[in-house]
Structure formats: C-alpha cells, structure tokens
Scaffold this active site. Structure first.
Site, PDB file in Angstrom:
ATOM      1  N   HIS A  82     -23.078 -21.509   8.059  1.00  0.00           N
ATOM      2  CA  HIS A  82     -24.055 -20.439   7.808  1.00  0.00           C
ATOM      3  C   HIS A  82     -22.860 -20.103   6.652  1.00  0.00           C
ATOM      4  O   HIS A  82     -21.784 -19.865   6.680  1.00  0.00           O
ATOM      5  CB  HIS A  82     -24.042 -19.375   8.505  1.00  0.00           C
ATOM      6  N   ASP A 161     -32.262  -7.020  12.966  1.00  0.00           N
ATOM      7  CA  ASP A 161     -31.709  -6.611  12.017  1.00  0.00           C
ATOM      8  C   ASP A 161     -32.615  -6.795  10.683  1.00  0.00           C
ATOM      9  O   ASP A 161     -32.269  -5.986   9.638  1.00  0.00           O
ATOM     10  CB  ASP A 161     -31.076  -8.449  11.993  1.00  0.00           C
ATOM     11  N   ARG A 168     -30.439  -0.515   5.081  1.00  0.00           N
ATOM     12  CA  ARG A 168     -29.365  -0.573   4.820  1.00  0.00           C
ATOM     13  C   ARG A 168     -29.237  -0.862   3.029  1.00  0.00           C
ATOM     14  O   ARG A 168     -28.236  -0.357   2.509  1.00  0.00           O
ATOM     15  CB  ARG A 168     -28.265  -1.345   5.446  1.00  0.00           C
ATOM     16  N   SER A 183     -24.804  -8.647  11.267  1.00  0.00           N
ATOM     17  CA  SER A 183     -26.198  -9.095  10.984  1.00  0.00           C
ATOM     18  C   SER A 183     -25.990 -10.652  11.119  1.00  0.00           C
ATOM     19  O   SER A 183     -27.106 -11.062  11.418  1.00  0.00           O
ATOM     20  CB  SER A 183     -26.903  -8.126   9.371  1.00  0.00           C
ATOM     21  N   LYS A 187     -28.248 -13.272  14.594  1.00  0.00           N
ATOM     22  CA  LYS A 187     -29.371 -14.324  13.417  1.00  0.00           C
ATOM     23  C   LYS A 187     -29.062 -15.936  13.753  1.00  0.00           C
ATOM     24  O   LYS A 187     -29.813 -16.728  14.419  1.00  0.00           O
ATOM     25  CB  LYS A 187     -29.975 -14.578  11.949  1.00  0.00           C
TER      26      LYS A 187
END
Length: 433
Positions: A82, A161, A168, A183, A187
């Site tokens: 990621h 999320d 947010r 967050s 995931k």
C-alpha cells in the site's frame, strides 16, 4: 455505555478501552450514534491523540465492521502493498507481476483514485477489456493458477472506515496520524493478506509533508500490523518530485510496460526493487533483501516479469496487444511540448502542483462522481538535477483540447530552472518494527 461519556473521557486525555472503542464503531456503523457526536470524538482524538493500544483496537474494530476476506485457500504467504499516495505512483502496476514472477502470490485489492490521477483500478481500465470486478471464487482461482490478480475492493470492506473518512473530510480531522493509520490498516487487514509492505511517501506531493511525520505514521502502521498478526514493514520514500516520468492513466500503464521490458525510469525501477525486495522476503521466497533484489533483477532482465503481466492482463479479460502496441491506449488528440524559457538545471518540480495540472486535463477526479479521461496526462522529459537548454521540451502535455493555457501557466510556476541542484534522496528510511 453512553457516547457523551466516551467523548468526555477522550476530551480529558484518557485512553478508551477495547470494549468502548468496539461499542463506538459498531453503534456508529449501524447509524445509532449520530454524526454530530462522532464529529466531537474525532476532534477530541485529533487534539488528544491515542495510545498504541487504542489505535490497534480502533483499527481492528473498523476491520471487523464488515466483510473480512479469507485468502487461506490461496497457497503461500500473501503479501499486500500500500502506498500513502503521490504523483506518478505506478509501482503497483509493476510490482504485482514482478513479485508474482518469482513465486510470491499477490492477491491485491485496490481502489479508485481521488486527486491527481486515477487509482490503480482506473489505470488498469485503460487496457481494453480489463476486468477489475470479478467474483471472490475467480479471484482465488486466478491467484492460485498465476500468482497474481488485482481487483476492486469489496463494497463491504471496512464500512466503518468509509463512514468515518467521509466525516473526517468535512470536519477538518483528516490530518490525524491515529485516524490515518487506522483507516489504512483496517482495509489492509480486512483484505486478508498475511504480510503488508507500506510505502509512506513524504514531500510536496505526499500527504505527510515532513520526514518526521512520515516516520511516525510508518512506525504506527507497522506496530498495528504486527499487533494484528500481520508481518509488516514500511519504506519512507520521497515525493518532492513525481516518481518516474508519466502522470496519467494510460501513460502510466505504458510506463509500467516499458519498465517491465527493462527500459523504465531509474527512480521508478529503484523504488520497485526496494518495495519488491521487502515483499519477496516477507513471502519467504528469499532470506535476505539482497537475495530478493537479485531474483527481481533476473525476472526483469529475462522477461519473466513482462510475461507475468501479459498473463495477468489475459486472465482478467484485457487485450494483451497493448504490451507491443501502446498506441492502442495512447489516444489523446493532442501532444504538445512545454519548452524551457531559459537554460540551466532543473532545481524544482513541485509534485502536487504538477499533479493538479494533470488533473485539470482530466487525468484525475475531485469527487467520486467525476469521470476520468484515461488518455490525458503529462510525460516528463526532465527531472531535478537535469540540464536543460532554452527551448528544449521540459515535458509533453497529452490533452483532448488545445485550450490548456491555465495548465501551462501552472506548470511554468512549479518547474524552476537554476544553476545547480542535487537529486532528491529517493529512500529516506526503512521501518521494520
């Protein structure tokens, strides 16, 4: 439990328990806790921070708020990667087939992009016929057969999320390391990988502008991963200038193909070796990073990685002719050069502003409802430290309109030419614990 008591507790700087956090996430996901109370809690977290234990409990509660993907029927150690985002971040398109070509299974779920250019899914959809929406059964079958598939995230993956991020975004609480870390990691954990490699970018084109912020976020996410039973590591990489040369969906696919042919930009290739080596070691296909790097180099040079990308495209319904016929997807109506106004050395390429220029052409989206023009974008010919002669092309603008004066003006403002410059350090740190 009462939400007002929990807001007060966090406002006073006290740590929330595991049970309290699970109560909050479950009740908010089920629309029992209203947005105004959750907004108050988010602001309390923003100012009072969270302990490592709180962040881990928040992450796991969010991960468990929806579907938890079970990849146990895929053979081997599944490694996910990621990136916290950047400009010209083409790495997934290269890493997925490259790492898979040395035997490490890459079962990756990606998202669409908001901002400068599309996400990985948008880029892959530049390839005619490429399917990103496939069933879990087909996904698992493809990875077991070919070691690689990249698909869209399930709609029910970490729904807490999704709700929290939207809140947010409108309450000025996006920029909170506990909330960013939970967050991202919720995931990743819900997506089922055994191990996770994180690329935490820093600089003008990144969310974390300073190296210290990036390091804190990286340490937080690695700690969450380890406490959640996932072997996790992070690379702190530079995003003060765009990575590679291409910014735009089809342009980045072509750049990925060129890289898999052994002809990629030096910084992009190095980034893929650094991240890929970590993935290969975590997948236990090599004992050391040096050994992993050699495996990846051999796969690139021999053509194994390119062959794996061809296989990946074919498995997901795409037209493999794009590998040898890039003109199939390089379909922008106009290609216009941006000439240098003076001679010297490129001293600055402000990554986020150059990304915005690409978005103005249609390469990105500002809201989820906007469509993307896969054909448009920018191709850099000069990077920081490169010499340039007046009149020489700094970059090529690929557009479907000739009305690009505002784009050119923005680019000129954010590409500086001076006497001398040092190339930015690509890798700032590697975090393993």
């Amino acid at each position: 439990m009462r939400m007002v008591d929990l807001i007060e507790k966090k406002r006073n700087g006290l740590a929330l328990t595991k049970e309290e956090i699970h109560f909050i996430i479950e009740e908010y996901t089920n629309d029992v806790i209203p947005d105004y109370q959750m907004s108050a809690l988010l602001m309390a977290i923003f100012y009072e921070d969270m302990t490592n234990e709180e962040i881990t409990n928040l992450t796991l509660a969010m991960a468990n708020s929806g579907e938890m993907i079970d990849l146990s029927s895929i053979e081997g150690i599944k490694v996910d990667k990621h990136s916290t985002g950047g400009v010209g971040d083409t790495t997934t398109l290269i890493l997925a087939p490259l790492v898979a070509s040395v035997g490490a299974p890459v079962a990756k779920m990606s998202g669409r992009g908001l901002g400068y250019t599309g996400g990985t899914l948008d880029k892959l959809e530049s390839i005619p016929g490429f399917k990103v929406e496939i069933s879990d059964e087909d996904f698992i079958e493809i990875v077991n057969k070919s070691q690689v598939a990249v698909i869209g995230q399930s709609g029910d993956l970490a729904p807490a999320d999704k709700k929290l991020y939207a809140l947010r975004d409108v309450t000025a609480t996006v920029d909170s390391i506990p909330l960013i870390a939970s967050s991202i990691m919720s995931k990743k954990i819900a997506a089922g990988a055994n191990a996770i490699v994180l690329d935490v970018t820093t600089g003008d084109g990144a969310f974390m502008k300073s190296i210290d912020e990036a390091k804190r976020l990286a340490h937080t996410m690695v700690r969450i991963g380890e406490l959640s039973g996932r072997k996790t590591m992070a690379v702190i990489s530079d995003m003060s200038q765009p990575l590679g040369e291409a910014i735009g969906n089809s342009l980045e696919v072509v750049e990925a193909i060129e890289t898999l042919k052994g002809q990629g930009p030096e910084d992009l290739v190095e980034m893929c070796y650094v991240l890929g080596s970590q993935m290969v070691v975590l997948a236990k296909k090599a004992e050391t990073l040096e050994e992993a790097r050699e495996l990846l180099k051999e796969a690139l040079i021999s053509g194994k990685a390119l062959a794996k990308f061809r296989e990946m495209i074919e498995n997901q319904g795409g037209d493999t002719r794009v590998i040898d016929q890039p003109e199939m997807i390089l379909t922008a109506q106009y290609a216009m050069d941006l000439p240098a106004k003076t001679s010297g050395v490129v001293t600055k390429l402000v990554a986020n502003e150059i990304g915005i220029a690409a978005m103005m052409l249609g390469a990105g989206r500002q809201t989820k409802e906007e469509s993307i023009d896969h054909a448009v974008g920018l191709k850099l010919h000069k990077k920081i430290g490169d010499a340039v002669v007046e009149g020489e092309s700094l970059l090529t603008i690929y557009s479907n309109t000739q009305a690009i004066e505002a784009v050119k003006e923005l680019l000129y403002k954010n590409i500086e030419i001076g006497v001398s410059a040092e190339e930015p350090q690509l890798i700032h740190d590697i975090i393993t614990e």
